[in-house]
Scaffold this active site. Sequence first.
Site, PDB file in Angstrom:
ATOM      1  N   ASN A 102      39.380  42.810  37.399  1.00 57.37           N
ATOM      2  CA  ASN A 102      38.150  42.375  36.733  1.00 57.37           C
ATOM      3  C   ASN A 102      37.011  43.264  37.213  1.00 57.37           C
ATOM      4  O   ASN A 102      36.616  43.198  38.372  1.00 57.37           O
ATOM      5  CB  ASN A 102      37.886  40.907  37.072  1.00 57.37           C
ATOM      6  CG  ASN A 102      36.611  40.366  36.433  1.00 57.37           C
ATOM      7  OD1 ASN A 102      35.791  41.117  35.907  1.00 57.37           O
ATOM      8  ND2 ASN A 102      36.429  39.062  36.497  1.00 57.37           N
ATOM      9  N   CYS A 110      29.784  39.527  33.165  1.00 56.41           N
ATOM     10  CA  CYS A 110      30.963  40.138  32.546  1.00 56.41           C
ATOM     11  C   CYS A 110      30.857  40.267  31.031  1.00 56.41           C
ATOM     12  O   CYS A 110      31.618  41.011  30.418  1.00 56.41           O
ATOM     13  CB  CYS A 110      32.216  39.358  32.912  1.00 56.41           C
ATOM     14  SG  CYS A 110      32.478  39.204  34.698  1.00 56.41           S
ATOM     15  N   HIS A 155      37.496  40.442  27.607  1.00 54.48           N
ATOM     16  CA  HIS A 155      37.153  40.670  29.005  1.00 54.48           C
ATOM     17  C   HIS A 155      38.421  40.565  29.832  1.00 54.48           C
ATOM     18  O   HIS A 155      39.176  39.602  29.712  1.00 54.48           O
ATOM     19  CB  HIS A 155      36.113  39.640  29.445  1.00 54.48           C
ATOM     20  CG  HIS A 155      35.863  39.613  30.917  1.00 54.48           C
ATOM     21  ND1 HIS A 155      35.799  40.754  31.691  1.00 54.48           N
ATOM     22  CD2 HIS A 155      35.655  38.562  31.774  1.00 54.48           C
ATOM     23  CE1 HIS A 155      35.563  40.420  32.947  1.00 54.48           C
ATOM     24  NE2 HIS A 155      35.471  39.095  33.020  1.00 54.48           N
TER      25      HIS A 155
END
Length: 312
Positions: free
Chosen positions: A267, A112, A237
């Site tokens: 996500n 990520c 993020h």
Amino acid sequence: MNAGILGVGKYVPERILTNFDLEKMMETSDEWIRTRTGIEERRIARDDEYTHDLAYEAAKVAIENAGLTPNDIDLFIVATVTQEATFPSVANIIQDRLGAKNAAGMDVEAACAGFTFGVVTAAQFIKTGAYKNIVVVGADKLSKITNWDDRATAVLFGDGAGAIVMGPVSDDHGLLSFDLGSDGSGGKYLNLDENKKIYMNGREVFRFAVRQMGEASLRVLERAGLEKEDLDLLIPHQANIRIMEASRERLNLPEEKLMKTVHKYGNTSSSSIALALVDAVEEGRIKDNDNVLLVGFGGGLTWGALIIRWGK
């Protein structure tokens, strides 16, 4: 000369999977998901839609928005964890599909945090004069590695791609500072299991994320010679609203300086920060001379933070 952003682009699949859809698939509820994650819906790619398809669409738009053609591109860097094969790389596939005959291509993998690693890598090529125009893409099809029987993780993930074109800008714009790091001892907390599905120890990952994103953010501020109040926008993020809010609070920033897309995309791993950046540009949240902080964490465990001053 410094390295900055010349154009942006994104692509998200058409299919929307809402929390109410998930209620029909597993024992969960919209209220449970929203209060713990901030997620309301996510995009899911078709079975015949692959990571390189998402990356291609986003890169194409970014190149157009930069006022360039594929033949102007010197290098493609794709951050992803969902390549269809070990090789060829996603970068090579989109280089071919775009007809960018003058470009090299490579993938980077830092989960990520991967997009921040890609941006920093591209900046080094530009600042040395080795390359002029570089496309950096964050793209992932997490739906193919999601364990849909694990409600703790299945509610989190979505698919998408965000892309930027980086090139030369003036010394006082572009990438001002960065901080990249890894803690391999934490790899056991977030990884692919024996069935090639995402495993996550949520408690340990949360602790790591809050600590490292906060500390990395403070380090890049110091390296850029900036104070917290000099930041115009925080783009973290988009993993979990609680982690994002913790990052904002660590920097003492008002709510309006936090960019949030987690509610509509979930996500999306490598594409998370990239998608949020593109949305911020499209929504007019970023103007010339703004100081923008990108910060994320990922499996590895990894973290990355950087500050970009917008404009040329």
